[in-house]
Design an enzyme around this catalytic site. Structure first.
Site, PDB file in Angstrom:
ATOM      1  N   ALA A  10       0.824  -1.219   0.000  1.00 17.64           N
ATOM      2  CA  ALA A  10       0.000   0.000   0.000  1.00 17.64           C
ATOM      3  C   ALA A  10       0.856   1.266   0.000  1.00 17.64           C
ATOM      4  O   ALA A  10       0.324   2.372   0.095  1.00 17.64           O
ATOM      5  CB  ALA A  10      -0.933  -0.008   1.208  1.00 17.64           C
ATOM      6  N   ARG A  35       8.158   0.157   3.475  1.00 13.98           N
ATOM      7  CA  ARG A  35       8.633   1.518   3.734  1.00 13.98           C
ATOM      8  C   ARG A  35       7.805   2.159   4.842  1.00 13.98           C
ATOM      9  O   ARG A  35       6.654   2.560   4.612  1.00 13.98           O
ATOM     10  CB  ARG A  35       8.556   2.350   2.447  1.00 13.98           C
ATOM     11  CG  ARG A  35       9.672   2.018   1.471  1.00 13.98           C
ATOM     12  CD  ARG A  35       9.500   2.699   0.135  1.00 13.98           C
ATOM     13  NE  ARG A  35       8.517   2.046  -0.703  1.00 13.98           N
ATOM     14  CZ  ARG A  35       8.131   2.500  -1.889  1.00 13.98           C
ATOM     15  NH1 ARG A  35       8.634   3.622  -2.363  1.00 13.98           N
ATOM     16  NH2 ARG A  35       7.232   1.830  -2.599  1.00 13.98           N
ATOM     17  N   TYR A 153       8.636 -12.793 -15.222  1.00 11.12           N
ATOM     18  CA  TYR A 153       7.526 -11.984 -14.691  1.00 11.12           C
ATOM     19  C   TYR A 153       6.199 -12.559 -15.180  1.00 11.12           C
ATOM     20  O   TYR A 153       5.254 -12.730 -14.403  1.00 11.12           O
ATOM     21  CB  TYR A 153       7.669 -10.508 -15.100  1.00 11.12           C
ATOM     22  CG  TYR A 153       6.501  -9.674 -14.591  1.00 11.12           C
ATOM     23  CD1 TYR A 153       6.331  -9.441 -13.234  1.00 11.12           C
ATOM     24  CD2 TYR A 153       5.561  -9.151 -15.481  1.00 11.12           C
ATOM     25  CE1 TYR A 153       5.244  -8.702 -12.759  1.00 11.12           C
ATOM     26  CE2 TYR A 153       4.475  -8.412 -15.017  1.00 11.12           C
ATOM     27  CZ  TYR A 153       4.322  -8.185 -13.654  1.00 11.12           C
ATOM     28  OH  TYR A 153       3.244  -7.470 -13.179  1.00 11.12           O
TER      29      TYR A 153
END
Ligand code: NDP
Ligand code: 8X3
Length: 252
Positions: A10, A35, A153
Protein backbone atom coordinates in the site's frame (compact mmCIF):
# COMPACT_ATOMS: atom_id res chain seq x y z
CA UNK A 1 -19.63 -2.21 11.93
CA UNK A 2 -17.02 -1.12 9.39
CA UNK A 3 -15.47 -3.84 7.22
CA UNK A 4 -11.74 -4.51 7.35
CA UNK A 5 -9.59 -4.70 4.21
CA UNK A 6 -5.93 -5.70 4.25
CA UNK A 7 -3.88 -4.33 1.34
CA UNK A 8 -0.33 -5.55 0.72
CA UNK A 9 1.96 -3.09 -1.07
CA UNK A 10 0.00 0.00 0.00
CA UNK A 11 3.04 2.31 -0.03
CA UNK A 12 2.69 3.21 -3.72
CA UNK A 13 0.83 2.75 -6.98
CA UNK A 14 -2.24 0.54 -7.15
CA UNK A 15 -2.13 -0.51 -3.49
CA UNK A 16 -1.98 3.07 -2.26
CA UNK A 17 -4.78 4.15 -4.62
CA UNK A 18 -6.89 1.17 -3.47
CA UNK A 19 -6.30 2.18 0.16
CA UNK A 20 -7.49 5.70 -0.60
CA UNK A 21 -10.53 4.44 -2.51
CA UNK A 22 -11.57 1.90 0.14
CA UNK A 23 -11.04 4.40 2.96
CA UNK A 24 -13.42 6.69 1.07
CA UNK A 25 -15.90 3.77 0.99
CA UNK A 26 -15.62 3.59 4.80
CA UNK A 27 -13.41 0.51 5.22
CA UNK A 28 -11.01 0.22 8.14
CA UNK A 29 -7.68 -0.77 6.62
CA UNK A 30 -4.59 -2.78 7.39
CA UNK A 31 -1.92 -1.34 5.12
CA UNK A 32 1.43 -3.07 4.54
CA UNK A 33 4.69 -2.54 2.73
CA UNK A 34 8.42 -2.29 3.50
CA UNK A 35 8.63 1.52 3.73
CA UNK A 36 7.69 2.72 7.22
CA UNK A 37 7.61 6.43 6.36
CA UNK A 38 5.19 5.96 3.45
CA UNK A 39 2.99 3.77 5.66
CA UNK A 40 2.96 6.38 8.44
CA UNK A 41 2.09 9.20 6.03
CA UNK A 42 -0.72 7.21 4.43
CA UNK A 43 -2.08 6.16 7.81
CA UNK A 44 -2.26 9.76 9.04
CA UNK A 45 -3.70 11.09 5.81
CA UNK A 46 -6.46 8.45 5.52
CA UNK A 47 -7.45 8.67 9.18
CA UNK A 48 -7.67 12.45 8.98
CA UNK A 49 -9.45 12.60 5.64
CA UNK A 50 -11.96 9.77 6.01
CA UNK A 51 -12.29 9.13 9.76
CA UNK A 52 -11.53 5.43 9.36
CA UNK A 53 -9.10 3.35 11.44
CA UNK A 54 -5.81 2.38 9.80
CA UNK A 55 -3.35 -0.22 11.11
CA UNK A 56 0.07 -0.16 9.44
CA UNK A 57 2.45 -3.13 9.33
CA UNK A 58 5.95 -2.85 7.88
CA UNK A 59 7.31 -6.19 6.64
CA UNK A 60 8.63 -8.04 3.62
CA UNK A 61 6.13 -10.50 2.16
CA UNK A 62 9.04 -12.72 1.05
CA UNK A 63 9.85 -13.69 4.65
CA UNK A 64 7.32 -16.20 5.92
CA UNK A 65 8.28 -15.75 9.58
CA UNK A 66 7.86 -11.98 9.31
CA UNK A 67 4.49 -12.40 7.61
CA UNK A 68 3.28 -14.68 10.41
CA UNK A 69 4.75 -12.50 13.19
CA UNK A 70 3.32 -9.26 11.82
CA UNK A 71 -0.12 -10.54 10.95
CA UNK A 72 -0.17 -12.55 14.18
CA UNK A 73 0.54 -9.34 16.12
CA UNK A 74 -2.75 -7.78 15.03
CA UNK A 75 -5.04 -7.02 17.97
CA UNK A 76 -8.09 -9.29 18.15
CA UNK A 77 -10.44 -6.67 16.70
CA UNK A 78 -8.29 -6.47 13.54
CA UNK A 79 -7.85 -10.19 12.99
CA UNK A 80 -11.05 -10.86 11.06
CA UNK A 81 -10.19 -9.49 7.65
CA UNK A 82 -13.19 -9.17 5.30
CA UNK A 83 -11.20 -8.32 2.17
CA UNK A 84 -7.62 -9.39 1.45
CA UNK A 85 -6.01 -7.54 -1.45
CA UNK A 86 -2.86 -9.39 -2.56
CA UNK A 87 -1.27 -6.52 -4.43
CA UNK A 88 2.44 -6.42 -3.43
CA UNK A 89 4.46 -7.39 -6.47
CA UNK A 90 7.06 -6.33 -8.97
CA UNK A 91 8.90 -6.97 -12.20
CA UNK A 92 12.69 -6.84 -12.21
CA UNK A 93 14.55 -6.73 -15.51
CA UNK A 94 13.42 -7.39 -19.07
CA UNK A 95 16.00 -9.81 -20.44
CA UNK A 96 15.75 -12.76 -22.78
CA UNK A 97 15.81 -16.03 -20.87
CA UNK A 98 19.43 -16.85 -21.69
CA UNK A 99 20.74 -13.61 -20.17
CA UNK A 100 18.28 -13.46 -17.28
CA UNK A 101 19.62 -12.43 -13.88
CA UNK A 102 18.98 -15.17 -11.35
CA UNK A 103 18.66 -12.71 -8.46
CA UNK A 104 15.95 -10.84 -10.42
CA UNK A 105 14.12 -14.12 -10.96
CA UNK A 106 14.27 -14.93 -7.25
CA UNK A 107 12.89 -11.50 -6.30
CA UNK A 108 9.92 -11.87 -8.64
CA UNK A 109 9.14 -15.47 -7.74
CA UNK A 110 9.57 -14.85 -4.00
CA UNK A 111 7.40 -11.71 -4.00
CA UNK A 112 4.73 -12.37 -6.60
CA UNK A 113 4.10 -16.05 -5.90
CA UNK A 114 5.50 -17.01 -2.50
CA UNK A 115 4.68 -13.69 -0.79
CA UNK A 116 1.10 -13.86 -2.03
CA UNK A 117 0.86 -17.44 -0.75
CA UNK A 118 2.35 -16.62 2.66
CA UNK A 119 -0.12 -13.78 3.29
CA UNK A 120 -3.04 -15.83 2.00
CA UNK A 121 -2.11 -18.85 4.16
CA UNK A 122 -1.96 -16.62 7.24
CA UNK A 123 -5.18 -14.64 6.74
CA UNK A 124 -7.60 -17.06 5.09
CA UNK A 125 -8.08 -19.69 7.86
CA UNK A 126 -10.16 -17.20 9.87
CA UNK A 127 -12.21 -16.42 6.76
CA UNK A 128 -12.84 -20.16 6.44
CA UNK A 129 -13.90 -20.35 10.12
CA UNK A 130 -16.29 -17.43 9.60
CA UNK A 131 -17.43 -18.78 6.24
CA UNK A 132 -17.06 -15.32 4.79
CA UNK A 133 -14.43 -13.24 3.02
CA UNK A 134 -13.13 -11.90 -0.27
CA UNK A 135 -9.66 -12.29 -1.78
CA UNK A 136 -8.55 -9.94 -4.55
CA UNK A 137 -5.37 -10.97 -6.37
CA UNK A 138 -3.45 -8.57 -8.61
CA UNK A 139 -2.73 -10.52 -11.78
CA UNK A 140 -1.76 -8.85 -15.04
CA UNK A 141 -2.05 -8.99 -18.81
CA UNK A 142 1.31 -10.74 -18.25
CA UNK A 143 -0.65 -13.56 -16.62
CA UNK A 144 -2.79 -14.01 -19.70
CA UNK A 145 -0.06 -14.05 -22.33
CA UNK A 146 3.74 -14.18 -22.50
CA UNK A 147 5.56 -11.26 -24.12
CA UNK A 148 9.08 -10.83 -25.44
CA UNK A 149 11.66 -10.85 -22.60
CA UNK A 150 8.85 -10.95 -20.00
CA UNK A 151 9.51 -14.67 -19.36
CA UNK A 152 9.78 -14.94 -15.56
CA UNK A 153 7.53 -11.98 -14.69
CA UNK A 154 4.90 -13.45 -17.04
CA UNK A 155 5.36 -16.85 -15.37
CA UNK A 156 4.75 -15.36 -11.92
CA UNK A 157 1.56 -13.68 -13.10
CA UNK A 158 0.43 -16.90 -14.83
CA UNK A 159 0.94 -18.47 -11.41
CA UNK A 160 -1.32 -15.81 -9.86
CA UNK A 161 -3.91 -16.68 -12.53
CA UNK A 162 -3.72 -20.38 -11.63
CA UNK A 163 -3.73 -19.68 -7.89
CA UNK A 164 -6.80 -17.44 -8.24
CA UNK A 165 -8.64 -20.28 -9.98
CA UNK A 166 -7.40 -22.82 -7.43
CA UNK A 167 -8.35 -20.63 -4.46
CA UNK A 168 -11.81 -20.12 -5.93
CA UNK A 169 -12.35 -23.89 -6.15
CA UNK A 170 -10.96 -24.66 -2.69
CA UNK A 171 -12.81 -21.84 -0.94
CA UNK A 172 -16.16 -22.23 -2.71
CA UNK A 173 -17.71 -24.33 0.12
CA UNK A 174 -16.87 -21.57 2.63
CA UNK A 175 -18.57 -18.68 0.83
CA UNK A 176 -15.27 -16.92 0.15
CA UNK A 177 -15.11 -14.93 -3.08
CA UNK A 178 -11.92 -14.76 -5.18
CA UNK A 179 -11.40 -12.00 -7.72
CA UNK A 180 -8.45 -11.56 -10.05
CA UNK A 181 -7.76 -8.05 -11.40
CA UNK A 182 -5.49 -8.03 -14.47
CA UNK A 183 -4.31 -4.60 -15.61
CA UNK A 184 -2.34 -3.63 -18.68
CA UNK A 185 0.03 -0.66 -18.46
CA UNK A 186 -0.53 1.40 -15.30
CA UNK A 187 1.82 4.29 -14.64
CA UNK A 188 3.19 3.70 -11.12
CA UNK A 189 6.66 2.96 -9.70
CA UNK A 190 6.43 -0.40 -11.51
CA UNK A 191 8.68 0.41 -14.48
CA UNK A 192 11.21 2.41 -12.43
CA UNK A 193 11.64 -0.73 -10.33
CA UNK A 194 11.69 -3.02 -13.38
CA UNK A 195 14.48 -0.91 -14.89
CA UNK A 196 16.33 -0.55 -11.56
CA UNK A 197 15.92 3.19 -11.18
CA UNK A 198 16.34 4.17 -14.85
CA UNK A 199 13.59 6.81 -14.92
CA UNK A 200 14.11 7.70 -18.59
CA UNK A 201 13.60 4.10 -19.67
CA UNK A 202 10.56 3.85 -17.40
CA UNK A 203 9.07 7.04 -18.84
CA UNK A 204 9.40 5.62 -22.38
CA UNK A 205 7.04 2.79 -21.45
CA UNK A 206 4.22 5.30 -20.93
CA UNK A 207 5.06 7.84 -23.64
CA UNK A 208 2.88 8.49 -26.68
CA UNK A 209 -0.38 7.18 -25.20
CA UNK A 210 -2.56 7.57 -22.13
CA UNK A 211 -1.68 4.78 -19.67
CA UNK A 212 -3.99 3.66 -16.90
CA UNK A 213 -3.64 5.50 -13.60
CA UNK A 214 -3.50 3.59 -10.31
CA UNK A 215 -6.84 5.20 -9.47
CA UNK A 216 -8.46 3.52 -12.51
CA UNK A 217 -7.56 0.13 -11.06
CA UNK A 218 -8.61 1.21 -7.56
CA UNK A 219 -12.06 1.99 -8.99
CA UNK A 220 -12.28 -1.52 -10.43
CA UNK A 221 -11.18 -3.06 -7.13
CA UNK A 222 -13.82 -1.02 -5.30
CA UNK A 223 -16.45 -2.17 -7.83
CA UNK A 224 -15.54 -5.81 -7.19
CA UNK A 225 -15.43 -5.62 -3.40
CA UNK A 226 -18.64 -3.62 -3.03
CA UNK A 227 -20.69 -5.86 -5.35
CA UNK A 228 -23.70 -7.50 -3.67
CA UNK A 229 -22.81 -10.57 -1.59
CA UNK A 230 -24.19 -13.04 -4.14
CA UNK A 231 -22.15 -11.52 -7.00
CA UNK A 232 -18.51 -12.49 -7.57
CA UNK A 233 -16.46 -10.66 -10.19
CA UNK A 234 -14.11 -13.55 -10.94
CA UNK A 235 -11.65 -12.03 -13.38
CA UNK A 236 -11.21 -8.62 -15.01
CA UNK A 237 -8.75 -7.55 -17.71
CA UNK A 238 -8.38 -3.77 -17.82
CA UNK A 239 -6.29 -2.12 -20.52
CA UNK A 240 -5.58 1.42 -21.62
CA UNK A 241 -7.56 2.27 -24.78
CA UNK A 242 -4.25 2.37 -26.70
CA UNK A 243 -3.10 -1.12 -25.65
CA UNK A 244 -4.32 -4.25 -27.43
CA UNK A 245 -2.05 -6.87 -25.88
CA UNK A 246 1.03 -7.12 -23.64
CA UNK A 247 3.25 -5.27 -26.08
CA UNK A 248 1.00 -3.93 -28.87
CA UNK A 249 0.35 -0.22 -28.34
CA UNK A 250 -1.01 2.49 -30.59
CA UNK A 251 1.39 5.34 -29.85
CA UNK A 252 1.07 8.83 -31.30
P1 NDP B 1 4.45 -0.14 -7.41
O1 NDP B 1 5.90 -0.44 -7.56
O2 NDP B 1 4.02 1.26 -7.49
O3 NDP B 1 3.93 -0.77 -6.02
C1 NDP B 1 4.33 -2.04 -5.61
C2 NDP B 1 3.98 -2.22 -4.14
O4 NDP B 1 4.40 -3.55 -3.74
C3 NDP B 1 4.71 -1.24 -3.25
O5 NDP B 1 3.82 -0.76 -2.28
C4 NDP B 1 5.79 -2.07 -2.58
O6 NDP B 1 6.01 -1.61 -1.28
C5 NDP B 1 5.14 -3.46 -2.54
N1 NDP B 1 6.14 -4.51 -2.46
C6 NDP B 1 7.02 -4.89 -3.42
N2 NDP B 1 7.82 -5.86 -2.96
C7 NDP B 1 7.42 -6.11 -1.68
C8 NDP B 1 7.87 -7.00 -0.67
N3 NDP B 1 8.88 -7.85 -0.88
N4 NDP B 1 7.25 -6.99 0.52
C9 NDP B 1 6.23 -6.15 0.75
N5 NDP B 1 5.75 -5.29 -0.17
C10 NDP B 1 6.36 -5.26 -1.36
O7 NDP B 1 3.73 -1.04 -8.50
P2 NDP B 1 2.19 -1.23 -8.90
O8 NDP B 1 1.30 -0.49 -7.99
O9 NDP B 1 2.09 -0.98 -10.34
O10 NDP B 1 2.04 -2.80 -8.68
C11 NDP B 1 1.09 -3.38 -7.82
C12 NDP B 1 0.71 -4.75 -8.36
O11 NDP B 1 0.08 -4.60 -9.63
C13 NDP B 1 1.89 -5.69 -8.60
O12 NDP B 1 1.52 -6.99 -8.19
C14 NDP B 1 2.10 -5.64 -10.10
O13 NDP B 1 2.69 -6.80 -10.59
C15 NDP B 1 0.67 -5.48 -10.56
N6 NDP B 1 0.50 -4.92 -11.90
C16 NDP B 1 1.04 -3.70 -12.24
C17 NDP B 1 0.86 -3.20 -13.51
C18 NDP B 1 1.48 -1.92 -13.96
O14 NDP B 1 1.54 -1.69 -15.18
N7 NDP B 1 1.90 -1.04 -13.08
C19 NDP B 1 0.06 -3.94 -14.49
C20 NDP B 1 -0.42 -5.19 -14.05
C21 NDP B 1 -0.23 -5.65 -12.79
P3 NDP B 1 7.46 -1.40 -0.61
O15 NDP B 1 8.42 -0.99 -1.68
O16 NDP B 1 7.21 -0.37 0.44
O17 NDP B 1 7.76 -2.73 -0.01
C1 8X3 C 1 2.50 -5.19 -15.59
C2 8X3 C 1 2.12 -4.84 -16.97
O1 8X3 C 1 2.57 -5.23 -19.43
O2 8X3 C 1 4.48 -4.77 -18.03
O3 8X3 C 1 2.02 -6.42 -15.17
O4 8X3 C 1 3.38 -6.87 -17.89
S1 8X3 C 1 3.19 -5.46 -18.12
Amino acid sequence: MKKIALITGATSGIGKAAAERLAKEGYNLIITGRRQRELDELQTSLQTQYGVDIWALCFDVRRYEDVVDNLGSLPERWKDVDVLINNAGLAVGLNPIHTGVVDDWERMIDTNIKGLLYVTRTIVPRMVERRSGHIVNLGSIAGKEAYLNGNVYCATKHAVDALSKGMRLDLLPYGIKVTQICPGAVETEFSVIRFKGDKNRADQVYSGFAPLAAEDIADVIAFAVTAPDHVNIQDMLIMPKAQASGTIFHKE
